[in-house]
Design a protein around this motif. Structure first.
Motif, PDB file in Angstrom:
ATOM      1  N   TRP A 169      43.419  31.505  38.088  1.00  0.00           N
ATOM      2  CA  TRP A 169      44.108  31.967  36.881  1.00  0.00           C
ATOM      3  C   TRP A 169      45.219  31.003  36.455  1.00  0.00           C
ATOM      4  O   TRP A 169      45.543  30.899  35.274  1.00  0.00           O
ATOM      5  CB  TRP A 169      44.603  33.380  37.019  1.00  0.00           C
ATOM      6  N   GLN A 205      38.591  37.988  28.273  1.00  0.00           N
ATOM      7  CA  GLN A 205      39.916  37.884  28.894  1.00  0.00           C
ATOM      8  C   GLN A 205      41.031  37.822  27.846  1.00  0.00           C
ATOM      9  O   GLN A 205      42.176  38.178  28.130  1.00  0.00           O
ATOM     10  CB  GLN A 205      39.967  36.661  29.819  1.00  0.00           C
ATOM     11  N   ASP A 210      33.154  43.382  30.584  1.00  0.00           N
ATOM     12  CA  ASP A 210      33.887  44.081  31.654  1.00  0.00           C
ATOM     13  C   ASP A 210      35.260  43.485  31.889  1.00  0.00           C
ATOM     14  O   ASP A 210      36.136  44.115  32.445  1.00  0.00           O
ATOM     15  CB  ASP A 210      33.081  44.038  32.955  1.00  0.00           C
ATOM     16  N   ASP A 211      35.454  42.250  31.476  1.00  0.00           N
ATOM     17  CA  ASP A 211      36.790  41.644  31.571  1.00  0.00           C
ATOM     18  C   ASP A 211      37.619  42.030  30.362  1.00  0.00           C
ATOM     19  O   ASP A 211      38.825  41.891  30.367  1.00  0.00           O
ATOM     20  CB  ASP A 211      36.687  40.118  31.640  1.00  0.00           C
ATOM     21  N   ALA A 267      33.010  42.804  48.360  1.00  0.00           N
ATOM     22  CA  ALA A 267      34.178  43.696  48.384  1.00  0.00           C
ATOM     23  C   ALA A 267      35.155  43.313  49.484  1.00  0.00           C
ATOM     24  O   ALA A 267      36.291  43.769  49.504  1.00  0.00           O
ATOM     25  CB  ALA A 267      33.729  45.145  48.569  1.00  0.00           C
ATOM     26  N   LEU A 279      35.852  57.740  38.364  1.00  0.00           N
ATOM     27  CA  LEU A 279      37.256  57.779  38.832  1.00  0.00           C
ATOM     28  C   LEU A 279      37.767  59.210  38.808  1.00  0.00           C
ATOM     29  O   LEU A 279      38.456  59.657  39.730  1.00  0.00           O
ATOM     30  CB  LEU A 279      38.126  56.874  37.948  1.00  0.00           C
ATOM     31  N   VAL A 321      44.871  42.438  36.131  1.00  0.00           N
ATOM     32  CA  VAL A 321      44.026  43.167  35.182  1.00  0.00           C
ATOM     33  C   VAL A 321      43.293  44.341  35.820  1.00  0.00           C
ATOM     34  O   VAL A 321      42.794  45.235  35.143  1.00  0.00           O
ATOM     35  CB  VAL A 321      43.000  42.200  34.544  1.00  0.00           C
ATOM     36  N   GLY A 370      45.125  48.633  47.116  1.00  0.00           N
ATOM     37  CA  GLY A 370      44.172  47.761  46.419  1.00  0.00           C
ATOM     38  C   GLY A 370      43.647  46.719  47.395  1.00  0.00           C
ATOM     39  O   GLY A 370      43.151  47.074  48.457  1.00  0.00           O
TER      40      GLY A 370
HETATM   41  C1  B12 Z   1      36.161  46.037  39.022  1.00  0.00           C
HETATM   42  C2  B12 Z   1      36.628  44.638  39.424  1.00  0.00           C
HETATM   43  C3  B12 Z   1      37.062  43.787  38.400  1.00  0.00           C
HETATM   44  C4  B12 Z   1      37.128  44.222  36.952  1.00  0.00           C
HETATM   45  C5  B12 Z   1      38.394  45.079  36.709  1.00  0.00           C
HETATM   46  C6  B12 Z   1      38.200  46.067  35.538  1.00  0.00           C
HETATM   47  C7  B12 Z   1      39.503  46.816  35.254  1.00  0.00           C
HETATM   48  N1  B12 Z   1      39.912  46.774  33.996  1.00  0.00           N
HETATM   49  O1  B12 Z   1      40.112  47.381  36.139  1.00  0.00           O
HETATM   50  C8  B12 Z   1      37.200  42.850  36.219  1.00  0.00           C
HETATM   51  C9  B12 Z   1      35.801  42.460  35.857  1.00  0.00           C
HETATM   52  C10 B12 Z   1      38.069  42.788  34.965  1.00  0.00           C
HETATM   53  C11 B12 Z   1      37.697  41.960  37.344  1.00  0.00           C
HETATM   54  C12 B12 Z   1      38.289  40.730  37.100  1.00  0.00           C
HETATM   55  C13 B12 Z   1      38.653  39.855  38.100  1.00  0.00           C
HETATM   56  N2  B12 Z   1      38.487  39.981  39.420  1.00  0.00           N
HETATM   57 CO1  B12 Z   1      37.852  41.599  40.179  1.00  0.00          CO
HETATM   58  N3  B12 Z   1      37.086  42.956  41.049  1.00  0.00           N
HETATM   59  C14 B12 Z   1      36.611  44.198  40.773  1.00  0.00           C
HETATM   60  C15 B12 Z   1      36.005  44.965  41.973  1.00  0.00           C
HETATM   61  C16 B12 Z   1      34.519  44.888  41.827  1.00  0.00           C
HETATM   62  C17 B12 Z   1      36.414  46.463  42.130  1.00  0.00           C
HETATM   63  C18 B12 Z   1      37.937  46.703  42.233  1.00  0.00           C
HETATM   64  C19 B12 Z   1      38.268  48.124  41.774  1.00  0.00           C
HETATM   65  O2  B12 Z   1      38.898  48.337  40.774  1.00  0.00           O
HETATM   66  N4  B12 Z   1      37.778  49.129  42.531  1.00  0.00           N
HETATM   67  C20 B12 Z   1      38.017  50.530  42.166  1.00  0.00           C
HETATM   68  C21 B12 Z   1      39.178  51.078  43.024  1.00  0.00           C
HETATM   69  C22 B12 Z   1      39.625  52.457  42.522  1.00  0.00           C
HETATM   70  O3  B12 Z   1      38.609  51.265  44.342  1.00  0.00           O
HETATM   71  P1  B12 Z   1      39.339  50.752  45.672  1.00  0.00           P
HETATM   72  O4  B12 Z   1      39.769  49.371  45.508  1.00  0.00           O
HETATM   73  O5  B12 Z   1      38.479  51.067  46.791  1.00  0.00           O
HETATM   74  O6  B12 Z   1      40.695  51.639  45.667  1.00  0.00           O
HETATM   75  C23 B12 Z   1      41.007  52.492  46.711  1.00  0.00           C
HETATM   76  C24 B12 Z   1      42.231  51.987  47.463  1.00  0.00           C
HETATM   77  O7  B12 Z   1      42.380  50.611  47.417  1.00  0.00           O
HETATM   78  C25 B12 Z   1      43.364  52.740  46.839  1.00  0.00           C
HETATM   79  N5  B12 Z   1      44.266  52.069  45.918  1.00  0.00           N
HETATM   80  C26 B12 Z   1      44.017  51.167  44.972  1.00  0.00           C
HETATM   81  N6  B12 Z   1      45.142  50.848  44.324  1.00  0.00           N
HETATM   82  C27 B12 Z   1      46.137  51.602  44.877  1.00  0.00           C
HETATM   83  C28 B12 Z   1      47.507  51.711  44.587  1.00  0.00           C
HETATM   84  C29 B12 Z   1      48.282  52.595  45.352  1.00  0.00           C
HETATM   85  C30 B12 Z   1      49.757  52.718  45.042  1.00  0.00           C
HETATM   86  C31 B12 Z   1      47.698  53.368  46.386  1.00  0.00           C
HETATM   87  C32 B12 Z   1      48.531  54.316  47.178  1.00  0.00           C
HETATM   88  C33 B12 Z   1      46.324  53.274  46.664  1.00  0.00           C
HETATM   89  C34 B12 Z   1      45.571  52.388  45.905  1.00  0.00           C
HETATM   90  O8  B12 Z   1      42.857  53.861  46.140  1.00  0.00           O
HETATM   91  C35 B12 Z   1      41.459  53.809  46.046  1.00  0.00           C
HETATM   92  C36 B12 Z   1      40.894  55.041  46.715  1.00  0.00           C
HETATM   93  O9  B12 Z   1      41.414  55.215  47.972  1.00  0.00           O
HETATM   94  C37 B12 Z   1      36.543  44.126  43.196  1.00  0.00           C
HETATM   95  C38 B12 Z   1      35.600  44.054  44.409  1.00  0.00           C
HETATM   96  C39 B12 Z   1      35.621  45.381  45.175  1.00  0.00           C
HETATM   97  N7  B12 Z   1      34.482  46.005  45.228  1.00  0.00           N
HETATM   98  O10 B12 Z   1      36.651  45.799  45.615  1.00  0.00           O
HETATM   99  C40 B12 Z   1      36.712  42.727  42.569  1.00  0.00           C
HETATM  100  C41 B12 Z   1      37.843  41.834  43.098  1.00  0.00           C
HETATM  101  C42 B12 Z   1      39.097  42.650  43.390  1.00  0.00           C
HETATM  102  N8  B12 Z   1      38.155  40.876  41.951  1.00  0.00           N
HETATM  103  C43 B12 Z   1      38.448  39.732  42.351  1.00  0.00           C
HETATM  104  C44 B12 Z   1      38.777  38.653  41.486  1.00  0.00           C
HETATM  105  C45 B12 Z   1      39.082  37.288  42.140  1.00  0.00           C
HETATM  106  C46 B12 Z   1      38.807  38.832  40.074  1.00  0.00           C
HETATM  107  C47 B12 Z   1      39.095  37.721  39.035  1.00  0.00           C
HETATM  108  C48 B12 Z   1      40.264  36.788  39.310  1.00  0.00           C
HETATM  109  C49 B12 Z   1      37.809  36.928  38.856  1.00  0.00           C
HETATM  110  C50 B12 Z   1      37.947  35.865  37.810  1.00  0.00           C
HETATM  111  N9  B12 Z   1      37.921  34.672  38.239  1.00  0.00           N
HETATM  112  O11 B12 Z   1      38.076  36.131  36.682  1.00  0.00           O
HETATM  113  C51 B12 Z   1      39.370  38.571  37.753  1.00  0.00           C
HETATM  114  C52 B12 Z   1      40.870  38.933  37.549  1.00  0.00           C
HETATM  115  C53 B12 Z   1      41.623  38.053  36.632  1.00  0.00           C
HETATM  116  C54 B12 Z   1      43.036  38.517  36.255  1.00  0.00           C
HETATM  117  N10 B12 Z   1      43.639  37.901  35.291  1.00  0.00           N
HETATM  118  O12 B12 Z   1      43.590  39.407  36.818  1.00  0.00           O
HETATM  119  C55 B12 Z   1      38.404  39.563  43.859  1.00  0.00           C
HETATM  120  C56 B12 Z   1      39.803  39.499  44.532  1.00  0.00           C
HETATM  121  C57 B12 Z   1      39.801  38.450  45.617  1.00  0.00           C
HETATM  122  C58 B12 Z   1      40.782  38.775  46.694  1.00  0.00           C
HETATM  123  N11 B12 Z   1      42.001  39.168  46.383  1.00  0.00           N
HETATM  124  O13 B12 Z   1      40.407  38.646  47.839  1.00  0.00           O
HETATM  125  C59 B12 Z   1      37.521  40.804  44.274  1.00  0.00           C
HETATM  126  C60 B12 Z   1      37.820  41.334  45.665  1.00  0.00           C
HETATM  127  C61 B12 Z   1      36.083  40.320  44.189  1.00  0.00           C
HETATM  128  C62 B12 Z   1      35.786  39.152  45.137  1.00  0.00           C
HETATM  129  N12 B12 Z   1      35.292  39.425  46.275  1.00  0.00           N
HETATM  130  O14 B12 Z   1      35.999  38.065  44.807  1.00  0.00           O
HETATM  131  N13 B12 Z   1      37.494  42.479  38.520  1.00  0.00           N
END
Ligand code: B12
Length: 588
Positions: free
Chosen positions: A101, A170, A210-211, A320, A431, A464, A541
């Protein structure tokens, strides 16, 4: 809505479009599509031409996403993935290059700016070096369009032979840390699109829905409406060639299939790629194979029934967990190759009747949405013939307002968007179900204690990724805890201003881009400055980060930083319940 202009275009002067296009056309005289291994070995002048040929021959194209911090490793991946698949008679057509980024910032500012986990190319020569590694089409699909460096990065990408450049999605949702000037972003993006439109061959202006707003609309008809609006802005107003991608959040097979047919129906150019359904992936590797197989089968059959030029994208099952390595990418493509082979036999089992009824409804809703937005903007005093004004107004109004105000569905107060969806997007409803499950797991006594707690929680994201925040906000509302909207991509200093003005007494951060520790350090110093040290900070997260030992160290993969976050005073939460249970132990 008569005073829309007053609401969103407050600047006295909007940059002059003719000047921007003039400058872009001037640059096009010396910045042209360069030669690269892909164009030379396939003897084509652009990926547009290549895709049309492949569609005619009935081939299903394949896309792989790559981009490690180091150029060395990314070049190795560009070369090796192709070579290893080629040795096993498995074709590969294009690479999506994951730039970091920080590449979105103007080149002379990058070293001083925060970084994520992606590739950093610090010269035009570096672009050329990358695209020369193998005869696979280079797709610069992130952190080019929609960024302050849109024009600079487009010049470098074109010169390196790339004819597919993005990501317009984006432009609408991504915010770079500490960058607030959206006029500069709009100007550079319009110039970059005009530069591509002035090339002697069609350049695909890639937009990943999706972005963009697509990930936040509750109605898929609005998502396809965004396609029509972007076609109007890029193709009709700027003479370019927009090309759309979707897929991250399309878990429902009917939605995924119908959306492809609807998009194919309205598209004016071959699509870039169908992105993998990454939100399906969880921590378990084996179950993720079912995710991979199920979404890919839909994508393959969709291309067999109605080719739209989209490449399929087998996402490695480790997605993931971390950024997949070369081995995992090769395996995913071998999996896809076999599945394409197997899919032929499924065609006779598929009835397209329901899919096409759904697609027709989505197309009708999309046209209504597009017309309402353009009429509403025009009535509101926005110059709908000016792409600068159209882009700025859409970005500043945001997905929620556009859907509420101009959505194709009837008004319906119980719906999250205030309108009845033509076709409800799976993500938002999933969600909601996740939030209900979380709350239902609590005892009545626990719910009562939380609702009487007097907590006022400010919820924000570092980037994002908004779903975590939406989930937290939904659960807090259901247990009767008041929450303050701390925003998306919010810088720590802006977050603390909000906490002070709204008198929040707890902070909840959702972070995914590998910046967790860096962000917390800056948040802590802002809280200290405001005598708010000790305010509980819950953080969830993806709690990892690339640990950079010195300025140009290239440690490629992010590491877990949960312990460091605890040591810095935060409360890391692997899941939402962790926060609720901890809140139950706290008394204000
Ligand atoms: C959906 C997604 C996107 C979507 C987001 C849509 C949106 N508007 O939200 C889009 C397509 C936009 C996206 C973009 C990007 N993404 Co993305 N994305 C994902 C994905 C597939 C799911 C994340 C998600 O939202 N899950 C839904 C949540 C609800 O589920 P969860 O994480 O399990 O959450 C649980 C807990 O974590 C917790 N939790 C979450 N937040 C919080 C906060 C608090 C306070 C608490 C208590 C609990 C909590 O609660 C949930 C239930 O228990 C992940 C991979 C994955 N499967 O995790 C990659 C991922 C996070 N993305 C990644 C990346 C790199 C990007 C990009 C940079 C890619 C790019 N080059 O463009 C861009 C971001 C650019 C930017 N400027 O920010 C990487 C991060 C790498 C890392 N940190 O190791 C991942 C891991 C994919 C990968 N393997 O590369 N992404």
């Amino acid at each position: 809505m008569t005073n829309l202009r007053k609401r969103v275009l407050t600047e006295k002067q909007i940059p002059d479009l003719t000047d921007l296009i003039g400058e872009a056309r001037g640059t096009a005289k010396h910045i042209r599509v360069g030669r690269c291994s892909f164009l030379q070995s396939h003897e084509v002048s652009s990926e547009f031409e290549y895709k049309n040929k492949k569609v005619l021959s009935g081939n299903i194209m394949r896309h792989a996403q790559i981009g490690y911090r180091s150029l060395e490793r990314s070049c190795q991946a560009y070369r090796e993935i192709y070579a290893r698949l080629h040795d096993q008679n498995c074709s590969l057509d294009r690479y999506g290059v994951c730039l970091d980024w920080s590449m979105g910032y103007p080149p002379n500012e990058r070293t001083a700016r925060p970084r994520g986990t992606g590739l950093i190319l610090d010269s035009s020569e570096a672009y050329v070096r990358l695209t020369s590694q193998a005869p696979v089409a280079p797709h610069f699909g992130d952190f080019v369009m929609g960024m302050p460096a849109a024009f600079d990065n487009t010049c470098a990408a074109l010169s390196a032979g790339a004819t597919s450049i993005g990501n317009l999605g984006q432009y609408f949702t991504f915010r770079l840390p500490h960058w607030h000037d959206d006029i500069v972003i709009t100007v550079q993006t319009v110039k970059a699109i005009a530069l591509c439109a002035a090339q002697p061959v069609p350049i695909l202006i890639h937009s990943n829905l999706d972005d963009g707003f697509g990930a936040l609309f509750t109605d898929l008809a609005c998502t396809l409406g965004a396609v029509l609006l972007e076609q109007y802005i890029v193709n009709d107003l700027l003479g370019g060639t927009v090309s759309h991608c979707y897929g991250h959040t399309y878990s429902d097979p009917l939605a995924r299939f119908a959306f492809q047919r609807a998009l194919a129906e309205v598209s004016q150019a071959p699509g870039t790629m169908v992105y993998g359904n990454t939100t399906l992936y969880g921590k378990g590797i084996a179950p993720n194979f079912a995710g991979l197989g199920s979404y890919l089968l839909v994508d393959v059959l969709a291309q067999m029934f109605k080719p739209s030029g989209h490449a399929i994208n087998p996402v490695p099952v480790s997605e993931a967990h971390r950024i997949p390595d070369i081995e995992e990418i090769v395996d995913a493509h071998l999996f896809a190759d076999r599945l394409i082979n197997r899919a032929e036999g499924f065609k006779t089992l598929i009835s397209l009747e329901k899919v096409d009824i759904t697609a027709t409804n989505i197309i009708e809703g999309a046209s209504r949405f597009k017309d309402r937005v353009i009429d509403g903007f025009s009535t509101g005093g926005i110059d709908v013939q000016n792409p600068v004004e159209m882009l700025l107004a859409m970005r500043r109004l945001g997905a929620r307002f556009l859907e509420q105000e101009f959505g194709p569905g009837e008004k319906e107060t119980i719906s999250p968007s205030g309108r009845k969806a033509v076709f409800l997007a799976a993500t938002i409803s999933e969600l909601e179900q996740q939030a209900d499950a979380c709350v239902n797991a609590l005892s009545e006594e626990q719910k009562q204690s939380l609702s009487d707690s007097g907590f006022k929680i400010c919820v924000a994201t570092t980037d994002v990724h908004e779903y975590g925040k939406l989930l937290v906000e939904s659960v807090l509302a259901k247990v009767g805890i008041s929450s303050i909207d701390g925003g998306v991509c919010t810088d720590p200093e802006d977050l603390v201003k909000r906490i002070v003005s709204e008198k929040a007494n707890v902070i909840a951060i959702s972070t995914y881009n590998g910046v967790a520790l860096h962000y917390l350090d800056r948040l802590n110093s802002e809280l200290d400055k405001n005598n708010l040290e000790g305010t509980p900070i819950y953080i969830g997260g993806k709690l990892n980060q690339i640990i950079e030992t010195d300025a140009f160290a290239h440690d490629d993969l992010p590491v877990d930083v949960t312990q460091q976050l605890s040591a810095a005073g935060a409360i890391p939460c692997l899941q939402l319940e962790d926060m609720l249970l901890d809140l139950l132990t706290k008394n204000l």
